[in-house]
Design a protein around this motif. Structure first.
Motif, short mmCIF file in Angstrom:
data_model
loop_
_atom_site.label_atom_id
_atom_site.label_comp_id
_atom_site.label_asym_id
_atom_site.label_seq_id
_atom_site.Cartn_x
_atom_site.Cartn_y
_atom_site.Cartn_z
N UNK A 78 0.86 -1.17 0.00
CA UNK A 78 0.00 0.00 0.00
C UNK A 78 0.90 1.23 0.00
N UNK A 79 0.76 2.05 -1.04
CA UNK A 79 1.65 3.20 -1.18
C UNK A 79 1.23 4.36 -0.29
N UNK A 80 -0.01 4.71 -0.28
CA UNK A 80 -0.48 5.80 0.57
C UNK A 80 -1.61 5.28 1.45
N UNK A 81 -1.71 5.81 2.66
CA UNK A 81 -2.79 5.34 3.54
C UNK A 81 -4.15 5.66 2.94
N UNK A 82 -5.12 4.86 3.29
CA UNK A 82 -6.48 5.12 2.88
C UNK A 82 -7.02 6.29 3.69
N UNK A 83 -7.79 7.14 3.03
CA UNK A 83 -8.45 8.25 3.72
C UNK A 83 -9.78 7.74 4.25
N UNK A 84 -9.88 7.62 5.57
CA UNK A 84 -11.09 7.16 6.25
C UNK A 84 -11.77 8.34 6.91
N UNK A 85 -13.03 8.54 6.61
CA UNK A 85 -13.83 9.56 7.29
C UNK A 85 -14.80 8.84 8.22
N UNK A 86 -14.76 9.21 9.48
CA UNK A 86 -15.68 8.67 10.48
C UNK A 86 -16.77 9.71 10.67
N UNK A 87 -18.00 9.31 10.38
CA UNK A 87 -19.15 10.21 10.47
C UNK A 87 -19.88 9.95 11.78
N UNK A 88 -19.98 10.98 12.60
CA UNK A 88 -20.68 10.89 13.88
C UNK A 88 -22.09 11.41 13.64
N UNK A 89 -23.09 10.53 13.77
CA UNK A 89 -24.44 10.83 13.29
C UNK A 89 -25.33 11.60 14.27
N UNK A 90 -25.24 11.33 15.54
CA UNK A 90 -26.18 11.95 16.48
C UNK A 90 -25.91 13.43 16.66
N UNK A 91 -26.99 14.21 16.68
CA UNK A 91 -26.87 15.65 16.92
C UNK A 91 -27.68 16.08 18.15
N UNK A 92 -28.12 15.13 18.92
CA UNK A 92 -28.92 15.45 20.11
C UNK A 92 -28.07 16.11 21.19
N UNK A 93 -28.68 17.03 21.95
CA UNK A 93 -27.97 17.56 23.11
C UNK A 93 -27.66 16.42 24.08
N UNK A 94 -26.57 16.51 24.77
CA UNK A 94 -26.15 15.52 25.76
C UNK A 94 -26.05 14.12 25.15
N UNK A 95 -25.64 14.04 23.92
CA UNK A 95 -25.52 12.77 23.21
C UNK A 95 -24.37 11.93 23.77
N UNK A 96 -24.48 10.63 23.58
CA UNK A 96 -23.44 9.70 24.01
C UNK A 96 -22.44 9.43 22.87
N UNK A 97 -22.75 9.91 21.70
CA UNK A 97 -21.94 9.66 20.50
C UNK A 97 -20.45 9.94 20.66
#
Length: 186
Positions: free
Chosen positions: A1-20
């Motif tokens: 593998x020549x270059x690392x893979x670009x991984x995007x982690x998407x955090x879905x919850x937008x609630x106040x006081x979320x546990x995300x």
């Protein structure tokens, strides 16, 4: 593998006081330690996407970021047997940028651990031409699975995260190479 893979982690919850953030931070540590990824975070609480899916400078920047990624992981809660509306907006805002890229899921919730949300998401990501990773990390009764430092002793989740990252790496490399040789026809 020549270059690392670009991984995007998407955090879905937008609630106040979320546990995300607890779940996401734990997974981010695992992904960064893995070594095959350059890891970014798209936290939807900080990503102003228009609900009507109109084009804005923010949505254009978001789509450009999605386009440059090789792979994705969604960290999602389960609300009323489904996934957050913010995540549906995020998925629908981009279009071709998702195609021929792998996506994995880290879910959390009550007794189901978010698995019902993940099963719904598999249908959606198939429609936008993504490859859903078989392995899923799921935290049942999530708030009981993490200590105050945000660590878990949940062996099944730790093992599933390692397997998910291996599978995501394989698919990410394979699909990146395939897109470079023969652009996806979708």
């Amino acid at each position: 593998m020549s270059t690392p893979l670009r991984l995007e982690v998407i955090v879905a919850s937008v609630r106040p006081q979320r546990f995300a953030p607890v779940v996401a931070d734990w997974f981010l540590r695992a992904a960064r330690a893995d070594g095959q990824f350059e890891v970014g975070v798209i936290d939807l609480i900080e990503t102003p996407l228009p609900l009507d899916l109109s084009e804005t400078p923010e949505s254009r920047a978001y789509c450009e970021r999605i386009a440059t990624a090789d792979a994705f992981v969604v960290v999602t809660s389960e609300y009323n047997h489904g996934y957050p509306a913010s995540l549906k907006t995020a998925l629908d805002t981009a279009k071709r940028e998702w195609r021929a890229k792998p996506i994995g899921f880290v879910s959390y919730g009550g007794l189901s651990g978010g698995l019902r949300a993940v099963e719904q998401l598999r249908q959606v990501v198939a429609e936008i031409h993504m490859v859903s990773i078989r392995e899923t990390v799921s935290f049942h009764e999530a708030k009981r699975r993490f200590d105050r430092a945000g660590e878990t002793q949940d062996g099944a989740a730790i093992d599933a995260a390692a397997r998910l990252l291996r599978q995501l790496g394989w698919w990410g490399r394979t699909l990146r190479e395939a897109r470079a040789v023969d652009p996806y026809p979708g």
